[in-house]
Design an enzyme around this catalytic site. Structure first.
Site, PDB file in Angstrom:
ATOM      1  N   THR A 150       0.811  -1.228   0.000  1.00 45.64           N
ATOM      2  CA  THR A 150       0.000   0.000   0.000  1.00 45.64           C
ATOM      3  C   THR A 150       0.843   1.276   0.000  1.00 45.64           C
ATOM      4  OG1 THR A 150      -0.136  -0.107   2.408  1.00 45.64           O
ATOM      5  CG2 THR A 150      -1.960  -1.087   1.157  1.00 45.64           C
ATOM      6  N   GLY A 151       2.115   1.181   0.350  1.00 45.24           N
ATOM      7  CA  GLY A 151       2.980   2.369   0.413  1.00 45.24           C
ATOM      8  C   GLY A 151       3.425   2.831  -0.965  1.00 45.24           C
ATOM      9  N   VAL A 163       6.407   2.777  -2.486  1.00 45.86           N
ATOM     10  CA  VAL A 163       7.207   1.824  -3.259  1.00 45.86           C
ATOM     11  C   VAL A 163       6.358   0.612  -3.640  1.00 45.86           C
ATOM     12  CG1 VAL A 163       9.209   0.270  -3.190  1.00 45.86           C
ATOM     13  CG2 VAL A 163       9.399   2.616  -2.321  1.00 45.86           C
ATOM     14  N   SER A 220      -4.465  -2.989   7.034  1.00 44.34           N
ATOM     15  CA  SER A 220      -4.998  -3.126   5.679  1.00 44.34           C
ATOM     16  C   SER A 220      -5.507  -4.535   5.377  1.00 44.34           C
ATOM     17  CB  SER A 220      -3.909  -2.786   4.656  1.00 44.34           C
ATOM     18  OG  SER A 220      -3.479  -1.459   4.835  1.00 44.34           O
ATOM     19  N   CYS A 228      18.238   4.399  -2.631  1.00 42.63           N
ATOM     20  CA  CYS A 228      17.967   5.069  -3.908  1.00 42.63           C
ATOM     21  C   CYS A 228      19.038   6.096  -4.294  1.00 42.63           C
ATOM     22  CB  CYS A 228      16.579   5.707  -3.893  1.00 42.63           C
ATOM     23  SG  CYS A 228      16.198   6.624  -2.391  1.00 42.63           S
ATOM     24  N   SER A 268       9.562  11.904  -2.941  1.00 45.05           N
ATOM     25  CA  SER A 268       9.002  10.554  -2.992  1.00 45.05           C
ATOM     26  C   SER A 268       9.937   9.541  -2.348  1.00 45.05           C
ATOM     27  CB  SER A 268       8.678  10.141  -4.429  1.00 45.05           C
ATOM     28  OG  SER A 268       9.843  10.142  -5.225  1.00 45.05           O
ATOM     29  N   HIS A 277      16.453  11.679  -7.890  1.00 48.50           N
ATOM     30  CA  HIS A 277      17.536  12.137  -7.018  1.00 48.50           C
ATOM     31  C   HIS A 277      18.694  12.600  -7.906  1.00 48.50           C
ATOM     32  CE1 HIS A 277      15.253  10.647  -3.786  1.00 48.50           C
ATOM     33  NE2 HIS A 277      15.969   9.627  -3.377  1.00 48.50           N
TER      34      HIS A 277
END
Lengths: 358, 358, 358, 358
Positions: free
Chosen positions: B16-17, B19, B44, B152, B182, B245
């Site tokens: 659900t996040g 990523v 959830s 990342c 993000s 980034h």
């Protein structure tokens, strides 16, 4: 502390642009200087200032709104002290003409910054370099003078490193800047270029940082400035911030300090003594934040009326000795406010004798 | 190139996040993998995915909207290949449980990245490190396995430096990052913190960059990864950018290249041979821009479907040897897309034999 | 559906600006049209396109990069179909010259939009108005023709209201727009003006909305357009959004619908039948969102390849009958893409006979 | 003008949130009020304020940094005047408990705004409504009292329309808001939701605007508030602005004014007489801009120390009578500053007699 009982009439050249407007805002109600003339290009000359300028921030002072914009010539502009926000494309000739005509020119342009006989000054950092003016007059045969302030990103770096250089001897600097859009003037950066974006390039900015820093941190030997022995590598970036240039620094020293020693020096630094108490001098000049997420431009940029430099994240570096982050207001500390403080220092130290005389 | 005529059922943990959602977007219509299960926390579990998740970007695939969210246990989730977008707070135990139960776990969490027996892989850079899995199974006694992808920001740096390291031997790296919001997930960074602002700190980010890079650029000797002999100093910043980034790099080498030599190597680099032609492999992996104001996150982030790394401003450095700027999509290349490419490489190279067996 | 087996050569006038670039992006790989010529002002003419234009978004198609920029005259530009992204300052004369020379001009400028003999067309809404071209040729004596598309903000409103007007008879419209910066072209809105700000004014925008809407929603009686009997009051605002104009609407009707009836009509609307299946026609043209926080420009702007209009928050109004929010891509749906769809509709319906003949 | 020679001790409830912090900033150095207590939820209680709060803007006053955060009960918090920045989820019971215990509660929560016996006050607009407190005490049997200020978007509208309502009788209002993120508190709006975006919905905001406005513009008949006979239709939007809610208004009147007549009334309006000269009262309360692109939140939000309302674009409307744009600071004028001005008006008019008595 006041230089005399008289006030000085002053003018702003390039008065309609973003830095010119900052001069007008900062000179409003100034205790020593009276803004009596504004000058700009032919396109604006002859109009009222209100008509000629698209005022960007805050309220246009009523005393300036009605001034007729003059051309940037020493014939039209008669004030003895002249703040120049001119573009480098025209600053060279215009500023020289004013200096030749006996005026003190406080310039934001790059043209004369690196000239051997022209002081490049951040008052707290190297206010003593103003003594170079005697040499300038001799060399140039001017009755007036040109004093420059540094590029806005360089100003952040020099203000943060000056105390550390004095204490530990800076030798190498990596500097990555994240610069506000106001540094590009108005209209400057297009919104389509910068909204939600980073631009990893600012024309001519990296060389300015690399060359100006060594002059600012240099020493005046009575005749000339001996540049500091520092090698700088700069990465300049534009970010979607209104005001405030943030710089990440990695620094090597002759005598490696611990972060605690560095913080101690930064916290206790007072800078060039003659600056203390000048109307535009921030107190303190450096603000050290303990939180790990500061400085932040939007939240810290107005400290000291935009004249303070905020420093944070002083910590060890794996390659050099220290890492830190510094930030200041690019339009105030890094441009108009810096020029005004230069003028205040000259006035307070009696170096304006003869300025404005025919 | 296709691993077999059969398709693999896959699941997403932490679905659900931000990523997790990226996994779902990228797996939609994938030629080899069928997303059959989504799992998340107790809050959830039991709801339909559509009900449980606030979908952030683009259109929620209809095939996923109606899936019932499961708990993150190998009892509930039965797919042999499991993409993990779990927070590090829970990833440690959950991912181990899946690996123990015979599943291939492709993890975005930091928990196992630096473990000696766990591959930390960017396929083009060090796809050969996946061979470490034999060692992992031996050591851990797992029938499944854990493969991690890098932080990342580290991913940007490693992708840009791998070709140069292979050609000239990187020894020192200064890295200043300007990271998109993000990267902090959802809700993540508060708008009041970042609108028109820079935050010069991201918790735990600098150590990740400094430690993960040497493993990514290390060499696999048949048994273990020998870390590269590189010292990195990182400055991590958050900027008001949605995705992408950007990293400013100053790099020292064993054998100093000219910028032209470096550009030549970057332009001709193809990376680990087995990656070529994989469904998610960008072609080319590196995009070199000649303009001095690129890469820019908003304009370059989607190149190669978000999997390419864009590089620009390759130039000499005054202190080290080279300066450059690199940028890639932190959620795609730096997270979900990276994991999927890892899984594709394993599938294509026949290393999934036995995966999913009881 | 394809107009013929032959492809049409097309040109873009004003090709270096933001809308001109959008034409180039959207024409890349177009199944019916071949972009063979680009034209711009004297400043750009003679240069390669790559040299003349600062490319803003995505990748400049290689097939266009090397085209030599021509002057905007029918002597230099020979393609029979001409997409015009010209400023209104020059569009009047230039577009007429092309029409007189036998070319089909698809114009984004305001100059001819309200002329009685010039179709102002959003294909799904009033594609039948293209039949006005016969009248135009008669009146003007042109062998070519000018077809205009609407102002970008008006396009959002007309697309959302057309189904409701057809079903219930719109009589009054309050429209408050929140418009993206790309609507002002490039460089357009200065970042210092719009970062973290709202500008409650866009020059000439409110009159355009108020006048164009009644023509778009008018009826063609075989000879001329009878304007719709709608009074509109517009408030136009600029907001810090890259692409996508969002409009809040309050609407009164002859026959008041419930929100459910309105939603039913919007969901089932197909628009002008001949548009269905055209290469640039979005399917569906209107996307209705049930969530109360949609449409959002950043998240919905690219639906239907930027050609769909997203509608949400259809609800009762205390003063008029309904409130709703609509949004579409101002550069694609509201400019370049709209023009291309107009051309496709003309091509598919055989109305290009004779176009390009000397 | 000063209420007495004594200063009043005051407390802030909900002191750690965004509005609570605004109270602390605005009370720093207040000439009449001494902030002596801060209170918040159990999570913060017992900590020092500095420790409990993430300070968002400017410099945390040293006098507050060390205060121990109390629980929000009249037993722990003893100050007679209590500024409440509590969420509506808890404000109902807590504020009643303080009023019952003899304290004057100045509330920003919605809970009591529409209660018949509770004044909903913008001092310049309807300061006379404070006389309702006598009725409140009678009805509720409280020795203290609750006074509320309006929702921040409603405050903009009411301040702009009050003069026009008094002069011409407002009957209908279309209001489209573009609201700053600070209106949602901290952390509030996620950056991933609002960067480069518009959200066309704010929960519960439109009903608040529609109902509160008629009470604010209503008349006090000595016993109760007669609501104004105005129908309002609101469209509420969130935009990427830090501070300042901008509202586009279309307004119908009983007696239609010309734009010039309306401007004349707005320019000469002084508001409730007793407000003049209060420490937080802006002078003037309304700032009328002639430029067609004002007000703008970033440029006008701090006028009158954030307490002034800026109005522009007063022009005719095609459907109703007038269109205009209004903007004020949602956290200062629309929340904390409004409450403080309410307290000042009560203090100056001698209505605090008995407050704080056991």
């Amino acid at each position: 502390m006041t230089p005399s009982s008289t006030r000085w009439p002053v003018a702003v050249l390039g008065a309609t642009g973003a830095v010119g407007q900052a001069f007008i805002r900062l000179l409003e109600g100034h205790p020593w200087f009276d803004l009596v003339e504004v000058a700009a290009s032919e396109r604006s000359a002859g109009k009222s200032y209100q008509e000629a300028a698209k005022w960007l921030e805050g309220v246009l002072p009523a005393s300036v709104a009605g001034l007729t914009v003059k051309l940037c010539t020493p014939e039209q502009v008669t004030a003895p002290i002249v703040f120049s926000a001119l573009d480098s494309g025209v600053a060279g000739d215009v500023e020289a003409a004013f200096a030749r005509a006996g005026r003190l020119v406080l310039s934001n342009a790059k043209n004369y910054r690196m000239a051997d006989d022209v002081p490049l000054v951040i008052p707290e950092v190297n206010g003593d370099h103003l003594a170079l003016l005697a040499h300038q007059r001799q060399v140039r045969g001017w009755t007036g003078a040109i004093v420059t302030n540094a590029n806005c990103a360089t100003t952040v770096i020099a203000a943060a490193l000056a105390p550390l250089h004095q204490a530990f001897g800076v030798t190498k600097v990596f500097a990555t800047t994240m610069q506000a859009v106001s540094g590009a003037g108005y209209p400057g950066v297009a919104s389509l270029d910068i909204l939600g974006n980073v631009i990893p390039y600012i024309g001519d900015e990296e060389p300015k940082i690399e060359t100006e820093l060594v002059k600012l941190l240099g020493t005046f030997d009575g005749t000339r400035i001996k540049h500091a022995d520092i090698i700088t590598s700069a990465h300049a970036n534009r970010v979607p911030v209104e005001h405030g240039h943030t710089v990440c620094l990695s620094v090597a020293f002759e005598r490696k300090p611990t972060p605690e020693q560095a913080l101690d020096v930064l916290r206790n630094w007072t800078g060039h003594a003659a600056v203390k108490g000048l109307p535009s001098a921030p107190e303190p000049a450096l603000i050290i934040r303990d939180e790990n997420d500061r400085p932040q431009p939007r939240r810290d940029v107005d400290r000291g009326n935009g004249m303070a430099t905020t420093i944070g994240r002083v910590r060890a570096d794996h390659l050099f000795d220290l890492r830190l982050v510094a930030m200041s207001h690019n339009v105030v500390r890094g441009a108009a406010g810096g020029s005004i403080l230069n003028a205040e220092l000259l006035a307070a130290s009696g170096q304006l004798a003869g300025i404005g005389a025919p």
